[in-house]
Write a protein that holds these residues in place. Structure first.
Motif, PDB file in Angstrom:
ATOM      1  N   GLU A  31       0.933  -1.008  -0.416  1.00  0.00           N
ATOM      2  CA  GLU A  31      -0.295  -0.166  -0.341  1.00  0.00           C
ATOM      3  C   GLU A  31       1.316   1.077   0.136  1.00  0.00           C
ATOM      4  N   LEU A  32       2.069   1.758   0.739  1.00  0.00           N
ATOM      5  CA  LEU A  32       3.111   2.513   0.578  1.00  0.00           C
ATOM      6  C   LEU A  32       3.588   2.656  -0.584  1.00  0.00           C
ATOM      7  N   ASN A  33       4.151   1.416  -1.712  1.00  0.00           N
ATOM      8  CA  ASN A  33       4.353   1.734  -2.688  1.00  0.00           C
ATOM      9  C   ASN A  33       3.839   1.988  -3.586  1.00  0.00           C
ATOM     10  N   ARG A  34       2.541   2.110  -3.649  1.00  0.00           N
ATOM     11  CA  ARG A  34       1.536   2.472  -4.431  1.00  0.00           C
ATOM     12  C   ARG A  34       1.042   4.157  -3.720  1.00  0.00           C
ATOM     13  N   GLY A  35       1.206   4.713  -2.620  1.00  0.00           N
ATOM     14  CA  GLY A  35       0.568   5.766  -2.418  1.00  0.00           C
ATOM     15  C   GLY A  35      -0.187   5.912  -1.673  1.00  0.00           C
ATOM     16  N   GLN A  36      -1.104   4.494  -1.358  1.00  0.00           N
ATOM     17  CA  GLN A  36      -2.195   4.899  -0.508  1.00  0.00           C
ATOM     18  C   GLN A  36      -2.022   4.201   0.488  1.00  0.00           C
ATOM     19  N   PHE A  37      -1.335   5.803   1.520  1.00  0.00           N
ATOM     20  CA  PHE A  37      -0.963   5.944   2.783  1.00  0.00           C
ATOM     21  C   PHE A  37      -1.649   5.452   3.722  1.00  0.00           C
ATOM     22  N   LYS A  38      -2.949   5.785   3.535  1.00  0.00           N
ATOM     23  CA  LYS A  38      -4.266   5.535   5.103  1.00  0.00           C
ATOM     24  C   LYS A  38      -4.222   3.816   5.438  1.00  0.00           C
ATOM     25  N   ALA A  53       9.072  -4.577  15.410  1.00  0.00           N
ATOM     26  CA  ALA A  53      10.387  -3.998  15.201  1.00  0.00           C
ATOM     27  C   ALA A  53      10.202  -3.075  13.646  1.00  0.00           C
ATOM     28  N   PRO A  54       9.814  -3.582  12.516  1.00  0.00           N
ATOM     29  CA  PRO A  54       9.941  -3.965  10.634  1.00  0.00           C
ATOM     30  C   PRO A  54       8.764  -2.337  11.301  1.00  0.00           C
ATOM     31  N   GLY A  55       7.867  -2.632  11.508  1.00  0.00           N
ATOM     32  CA  GLY A  55       6.219  -2.029  11.635  1.00  0.00           C
ATOM     33  C   GLY A  55       6.327  -0.415  12.478  1.00  0.00           C
ATOM     34  N   GLN A  56       6.988  -0.404  12.722  1.00  0.00           N
ATOM     35  CA  GLN A  56       7.716   0.411  14.340  1.00  0.00           C
ATOM     36  C   GLN A  56       8.613   1.108  13.008  1.00  0.00           C
ATOM     37  N   TYR A  57       9.439   0.575  11.910  1.00  0.00           N
ATOM     38  CA  TYR A  57       9.889   1.397  11.259  1.00  0.00           C
ATOM     39  C   TYR A  57       9.994   2.227  10.401  1.00  0.00           C
ATOM     40  N   GLN A  58       8.299   1.247   9.843  1.00  0.00           N
ATOM     41  CA  GLN A  58       7.735   1.894   8.629  1.00  0.00           C
ATOM     42  C   GLN A  58       6.701   3.469   9.014  1.00  0.00           C
ATOM     43  N   MET A  59       6.625   2.940  10.094  1.00  0.00           N
ATOM     44  CA  MET A  59       5.528   4.557  10.340  1.00  0.00           C
ATOM     45  C   MET A  59       6.322   5.498  10.389  1.00  0.00           C
ATOM     46  N   ALA A  60       7.393   5.058  11.894  1.00  0.00           N
ATOM     47  CA  ALA A  60       8.436   6.211  12.066  1.00  0.00           C
ATOM     48  C   ALA A  60       8.910   6.825  10.986  1.00  0.00           C
ATOM     49  N   MET A  61       9.074   6.218   9.619  1.00  0.00           N
ATOM     50  CA  MET A  61       8.988   7.186   8.112  1.00  0.00           C
ATOM     51  C   MET A  61       8.313   7.753   7.507  1.00  0.00           C
ATOM     52  N   MET A  62       6.913   7.289   7.741  1.00  0.00           N
ATOM     53  CA  MET A  62       5.860   7.700   7.376  1.00  0.00           C
ATOM     54  C   MET A  62       5.634   9.022   8.010  1.00  0.00           C
ATOM     55  N   HIS A  63       5.847   8.752   9.744  1.00  0.00           N
ATOM     56  CA  HIS A  63       5.823  10.356  10.254  1.00  0.00           C
ATOM     57  C   HIS A  63       6.661  11.173   9.828  1.00  0.00           C
ATOM     58  N   LEU A  64       8.080  10.523   9.732  1.00  0.00           N
ATOM     59  CA  LEU A  64       9.150  11.613   9.182  1.00  0.00           C
ATOM     60  C   LEU A  64       9.190  11.695   7.694  1.00  0.00           C
ATOM     61  N   ASN A  65       8.470  11.872   6.856  1.00  0.00           N
ATOM     62  CA  ASN A  65       8.311  12.026   5.989  1.00  0.00           C
ATOM     63  C   ASN A  65       6.956  13.006   5.229  1.00  0.00           C
ATOM     64  N   GLY A  66       6.409  12.133   6.150  1.00  0.00           N
ATOM     65  CA  GLY A  66       4.806  13.473   6.555  1.00  0.00           C
ATOM     66  C   GLY A  66       4.070  12.270   5.480  1.00  0.00           C
ATOM     67  N   TRP A  67       4.432  10.845   5.264  1.00  0.00           N
ATOM     68  CA  TRP A  67       3.223   9.924   4.391  1.00  0.00           C
ATOM     69  C   TRP A  67       1.276   9.972   4.641  1.00  0.00           C
ATOM     70  N   GLY A  68       0.799  10.162   4.232  1.00  0.00           N
ATOM     71  CA  GLY A  68      -0.342  10.626   4.899  1.00  0.00           C
ATOM     72  C   GLY A  68      -0.909  11.174   5.908  1.00  0.00           C
ATOM     73  N   MET A  69       0.092  11.775   6.230  1.00  0.00           N
ATOM     74  CA  MET A  69       0.602  12.380   7.484  1.00  0.00           C
ATOM     75  C   MET A  69       0.345  13.441   8.135  1.00  0.00           C
ATOM     76  N   LYS A  70       0.600  14.855   9.134  1.00  0.00           N
ATOM     77  CA  LYS A  70       1.568  15.817   8.444  1.00  0.00           C
ATOM     78  C   LYS A  70       2.951  15.194   9.615  1.00  0.00           C
ATOM     79  N   LYS A  71       3.716  16.127   9.638  1.00  0.00           N
ATOM     80  CA  LYS A  71       5.425  15.756   9.560  1.00  0.00           C
ATOM     81  C   LYS A  71       5.717  15.311  10.685  1.00  0.00           C
ATOM     82  N   ASP A  72       5.763  14.682  11.574  1.00  0.00           N
ATOM     83  CA  ASP A  72       6.394  14.330  13.430  1.00  0.00           C
ATOM     84  C   ASP A  72       7.971  13.426  13.235  1.00  0.00           C
ATOM     85  N   PRO A  73       8.699  14.396  12.896  1.00  0.00           N
ATOM     86  CA  PRO A  73      10.213  13.799  13.222  1.00  0.00           C
ATOM     87  C   PRO A  73      10.283  13.085  15.076  1.00  0.00           C
TER      88      PRO A  73
END
Length: 242
Positions: A31-38, A53-73
């Protein structure tokens, strides 16, 4: 007998859970790779709650880059820390970058080096390259060209173009390795083949310091090594998609 059956039952549940979690992660990545962020967030959220851990990492990158959400470093830093504490190499590497930059958290080069080395030891090519740079510059550690060369070589053998170029430079200068224009030439050829433009300039300079026979032999070696690296990368990608 009842005790044995109980153990077998527990193992079956554990394996089933692992497969389910891996499937959720794979779906989230799709879903992430095809831009379906939600949709990706929907898949990753339970994994984060489970401390995966892999899920935590992927969610972290979404927060970091603002994919489907407001950026939250800061939230990204928090999740990366959780995943890094479980020795997840991608998280260790990203966290190391944060400690190096000092934007999200206090700058700490020693901590950045520690995390980069941990990720590098798990075979992450980008971390191996950065570790080489840290050794070469004495960032967060002592300056050590021999260890820099070793780290660059590990990444270079995973077909990491920047590491191939830096390794060529060390061979050209004789830093941490025995000076060898031929070896520099070989790695510059490969780095250039991988699209790193500065390596082409270095390759031309190396060629001026080699005889025709040396050039011919080096080109043959470079071609064989390059084809092996490509085959290795293709096999790794194939196994990762299974």
């Amino acid at each position: 007998m009842k005790k044995i059956l109980s153990i077998i039952s527990f193992c079956t549940i554990a394996i089933t859970t692992h497969v389910s979690v891996a499937a959720d992660l794979k779906q989230g990545m799709y879903e992430l790779n095809r831009g379906q962020f939600k949709a990706a967030i929907t898949e990753f959220t339970p994994l984060v709650e489970e401390g995966y851990a892999p899920g935590q990492y992927q969610m972290a990158m979404m927060h970091l880059n603002g994919w489907g959400m407001k950026k939250d470093p800061k939230k990204a830093f928090e999740l990366l820390t959780l995943a890094a504490d479980q020795n997840y190499p991608d998280a260790q590497f990203e966290l190391a970058l944060m400690y190096s930059e000092g934007d999200v958290t206090a700058k700490n080069e020693a901590k950045a080096f520690e995390l980069t080395k941990a990720a590098a030891n798990k075979g992450l090519a980008s971390a191996q390259f950065n570790l080489g740079v840290m050794y070469a510059n004495g960032t967060g550690t002592y300056k050590d060209f021999k260890n820099a060369a070793r780290s660059y070589e590990k990444a270079a053998k995973q077909n990491y173009a920047l590491a191939q170029f830096n390794l060529a430079l060390l061979y050209a200068e004789g830093l941490g390795v025995n000076k060898s224009i031929e070896e520099s030439y070989i790695w510059n050829i490969i780095s250039s083949r991988n699209g790193y433009t500065p390596a082409e300039t270095s390759r031309v300079l190396d060629e001026r310091n080699l005889g025709n026979t040396q050039i011919e032999k080096a080109r043959e070696k470079a071609e064989i090594l390059y084809q092996n690296l490509i085959a290795q990368a293709e096999m790794k990608a194939k196994n990762a998609n299974k």
